[in-house]
Each structure stands twice: as structure tokens, then as C-alpha cells.
Enzyme design. Structure first.
Site, short mmCIF file in Angstrom:
data_model
loop_
_atom_site.label_atom_id
_atom_site.label_comp_id
_atom_site.label_asym_id
_atom_site.label_seq_id
_atom_site.Cartn_x
_atom_site.Cartn_y
_atom_site.Cartn_z
N GLU A 27 7.48 34.00 -8.74
CA GLU A 27 8.83 33.42 -8.20
C GLU A 27 8.62 31.62 -8.40
O GLU A 27 7.45 31.17 -8.48
CB GLU A 27 9.20 33.84 -6.95
N LYS A 88 18.14 26.36 -5.53
CA LYS A 88 17.47 27.53 -4.98
C LYS A 88 18.52 28.70 -5.32
O LYS A 88 19.47 28.64 -4.61
CB LYS A 88 17.25 27.35 -3.58
N VAL A 108 12.12 35.31 -4.12
CA VAL A 108 11.75 36.68 -4.11
C VAL A 108 12.82 37.65 -4.47
O VAL A 108 12.55 38.44 -5.38
CB VAL A 108 11.11 37.14 -2.56
N ASP A 140 21.12 35.42 10.45
CA ASP A 140 20.19 34.74 9.26
C ASP A 140 18.88 35.81 8.88
O ASP A 140 17.95 35.99 9.75
CB ASP A 140 19.68 33.43 9.57
N SER A 142 17.04 37.22 5.34
CA SER A 142 16.81 36.82 4.05
C SER A 142 17.20 37.91 3.14
O SER A 142 17.10 39.03 3.33
CB SER A 142 15.39 36.68 3.73
N ALA A 143 17.95 37.58 1.74
CA ALA A 143 18.27 38.76 0.95
C ALA A 143 17.13 39.21 0.30
O ALA A 143 17.25 40.26 -0.46
CB ALA A 143 19.16 37.78 -0.20
N ASP A 144 15.91 38.78 0.74
CA ASP A 144 14.72 39.36 -0.07
C ASP A 144 14.70 40.87 0.52
O ASP A 144 14.32 41.66 -0.18
CB ASP A 144 13.41 38.75 0.76
N LYS A 161 6.88 35.37 6.31
CA LYS A 161 6.65 33.75 6.82
C LYS A 161 6.59 33.80 8.26
O LYS A 161 7.48 34.59 8.94
CB LYS A 161 7.62 32.92 6.19
#
Ligand code: PSU
Ligand code: MN
Length: 314
Positions: A27, A88, A108, A140, A142-144, A161
Site C-alpha cells: 500500500e 489519502k 489498506v 470512527d 476504519s474502512a479497512d 495499530k
């Protein structure tokens, strides 16, 4: 579908895929927004070389002048690293970035999507995105996570993370049907930290075992990803006391400054790099290097598995 795809796959990647040779996707958000310039450029080039040394074709993914690219040439890779205007780009940003001719680094989520569309089966990153602390209020996440639920690709990472709510992220991965394998560990790794307090259901010891799980997932046409969680050796991890102190400050500052949306993760990572005097940066780079190395081994094992079973799709 195939005829309408605007994804540009480099000649090197196309040729490798055509003969069933190992390919690993990388990525670009971690390069453009996760690591500081100019060090990020050296890392971007080094990761690709690391793969080539293992006989694996690198496929760094990004959007260049409105074209989603799988496999970058060196000039594009340098541009992603050097140019401060690089966006991003997560999945929802892809169509707009392409329609408006922009240049952006893929997360990602968007990397997994583009790489899988191109036929790539293995992908390496640092730490996955996930559920943020306080997500009960901020929502919140992540779209991951959504991408991993819907993209059949194997992602080698050092866990999620450590700035995130790790327990909540693991619960979401379970709900979303994402397979999680500990690589030579039974404890979920902690990205900057060697481990978290969370046990894993599944552990693999060899790259070939990952390939066998991939084949089994294919055989039942699972649409979700396989996460291979690869911990840092203890001597390469960040000091946990330093980690916790910096994290408390970083989260407070992010809230005070009203940092939101896709700026949250880059802000927290940059704050870590500054407040640890660069220690977290070295840890992050080592995590990515280790993951690229394991991803290379998995891709080689997968190429063998797929070659020995012609019935295997992909
Ligand atoms: N791993 C790293 N550094 C990073 C990232 C991963 O070591 O910067 C990036 C990935 O691109 C991941 C993104 O998809 O952080 C998560 O961003 P968000 O939390 O906004 O979804
Ligand atoms: Mn977010």
C-alpha cells in the site's frame, strides 16, 4: 466487468501473474501519510527491493493522475513519497480521485480492493486500521474493516495499530467473518508493541500453512480476507511505558484540535514519531519490513500450492 476495468496493471506484475509467479501488493498510504519525508522514499524503494531479492514481484498500489495503478515504476513511487499534495485515498475516494485526475496514496482498504481486482492474492502493510478508542461516541471505524470483510486477499500485518481499541477491532473482525491467523504466535500482536493481551484462535507456523488455508477459503468461495498477524520480535518493539505515555498525550491533542475523519490516523502516527524521538518510526519501519518478508514467503508458498492444484482459481 473485466472489460470495463480502468485498473492499470504494470507489465512486470501482469507477466508475473500470467505465469503464476509470486506477487505481493504494497500500500502507499503508509509511505505518503504514515512515514515522514524523505525517509519514506527510501523505505518505499527498499520494500520493493526486499521482495525482488526473494524472487517476488512487488506491486505497489496508488492512483496516479486519475489512474488506479497496480505496480508503480520508480518515478511514480518517488512521486508518491515526495509530493506533499498526494491525497489519502480510501475506497470511497477512489471514484472521485479517478474522475478528477488526482494523485493519491491508497489505504489498506483501497489497496486490497485494487490488488484483488488485478488478481493478486497477498498483500503486506504495517498495522491495519480498525475501531478507534472512543468509537462508541465518534463512530470512527476504519474502512479497512469493511474492505477486509469483502475482499478475498491475504494481508500480512503486525496486528492493528496500537492507537486503536484493539479488543473492539478484534470483535468487529469476528463479526465481519475475517479469518485471523497468528504467525508463530497465539497472541494478537500490538503493532508498535510485541503483543496485546488478546489470545487468538488460530496459529500458523509456516508460510505453506497459510497457503493451505487460502486454498481452503477459495474452495468454498469465501469473499473475506485472511489476516496474518506477525508480531515484532521483543527487541524491535517500542517500550510499552513510553508507548502508553505518548498515546495518552496524542489522543488528548487530537481531541483538543478537533482532528477528524481520515486525518486522525496520520496525526496520531506523526505525533508518535515526534514524541518518541523517532523511536516509533524505526519500530514502524521494522514492522513493515518483517511483514513484507513474511508476505514474500506466503506468496512463494501460494504460487507452489496453486501450481500443484490446477483446479485452483487464481
Ligand atoms: N500501517 C502503517 N502505517 C500506516 C497505515 C498502515 O504502518 O499509515 C495506513 C494504512 O493505509 C491504513 C490506514 O489503511 O493507515 C488507516 O487509516 P484510517 O484509520 O483512516 O482508516
Ligand atoms: Mn477513521
Amino acid at each position: 466487468m473485466a472489460g470495463r476495468s480502468n485498473i492499470v496493471v504494470s507489465a512486470a506484475v501482469r507477466e508475473a501473474l500470467a505465469v503464476g509467479a509470486p506477487v505481493v501488493a504494497l500500500e502507499s498510504t503508509l509511505i505518503a501519510h504514515g512515514l515522514p519525508r524523505p525517509r519514506n522514499r527510501d523505505v518505499a524503494l527498499e520494500l520493493e527491493d526486499q521482495l525482488r531479492e526473494k524472487g517476488v514481484t512487488p506491486a505497489t498500489v496508488a492512483v496516479i493522475d486519475g489512474l488506479p495503478r497496480v505496480g508503480l515504476d520508480e518515478a511514480d513511487l518517488r512521486r508518491i513519497a515526495d509530493d506533499t499534495a498526494v491525497l489519502k485515498v480510501s475506497v470511497r475516494d477512489l471514484p472521485v480521485a479517478c474522475a478528477t485526475g488526482r494523485t493519491g496514496a491508497t489505504t489498506v482498504a483501497s489497496t486490497a480492493l485494487l490488488a484483488a481486482r488485478a488478481g493478486i492474492r497477498v498483500f503486506a502493510t504495517g498495522g491495519l486500521g480498525g475501531v478507534h478508542r472512543g468509537a462508541g461516541d465518534s463512530f470512527d471505524e476504519s474502512a479497512d474493516l469493511v474492505a477486509l470483510a469483502t475482499t478475498p486477499i491475504t494481508v500480512v500485518c503486525a496486528g492493528v495499530k496500537s492507537i486503536l481499541d484493539v479488543g473492539a477491532t478484534l470483535e468487529r473482525l469476528e463479526t465481519l467473518g475475517v479469518t485471523v491467523l497468528g504467525y508463530r504466535t497465539s497472541t494478537f500482536p500490538g503493532f508498535y508493541l510485541q503483543h496485546t493481551s488478546y489470545d487468538l484462535d488460530w496459529r500458523v507456523g509456516e508460510p505453506g500453512q497459510v497457503a493451505t488455508v487460502m486454498a481452503a477459503a477459495d474452495a468454498m468461495e469465501l469473499a473475506s480476507a485472511i489476516v496474518v498477524a506477525n508480531p515484532l520480535p521483543t527487541d524491535q518493539a517500542l517500550d510499552p511505558a513510553l508507548h502508553d505515555r505518548v498515546l495518552t498525550d496524542a489522543l488528548t491533542w487530537a481531541a483538543d484540535r478537533g482532528i477528524r475523519g481520515k486525518s486522525v490516523t496520520p496525526f496520531l502516527l506523526e505525533t508518535f514519531h515526534l514524541e518518541t524521538g523517532g523511536a516509533s518510526l524505526e519500530v514502524n519501519i521494522n514492522a513493515v519490513r518483517n511483514n513484507v518478508s513474511v508476505a514474500a514467503d506466503v506468496a512463494v508458498a501460494w504460487a507452489r500450492t496453486a501450481a500443484s492444484d490446477p483446479g485452483q482459481p487464481g
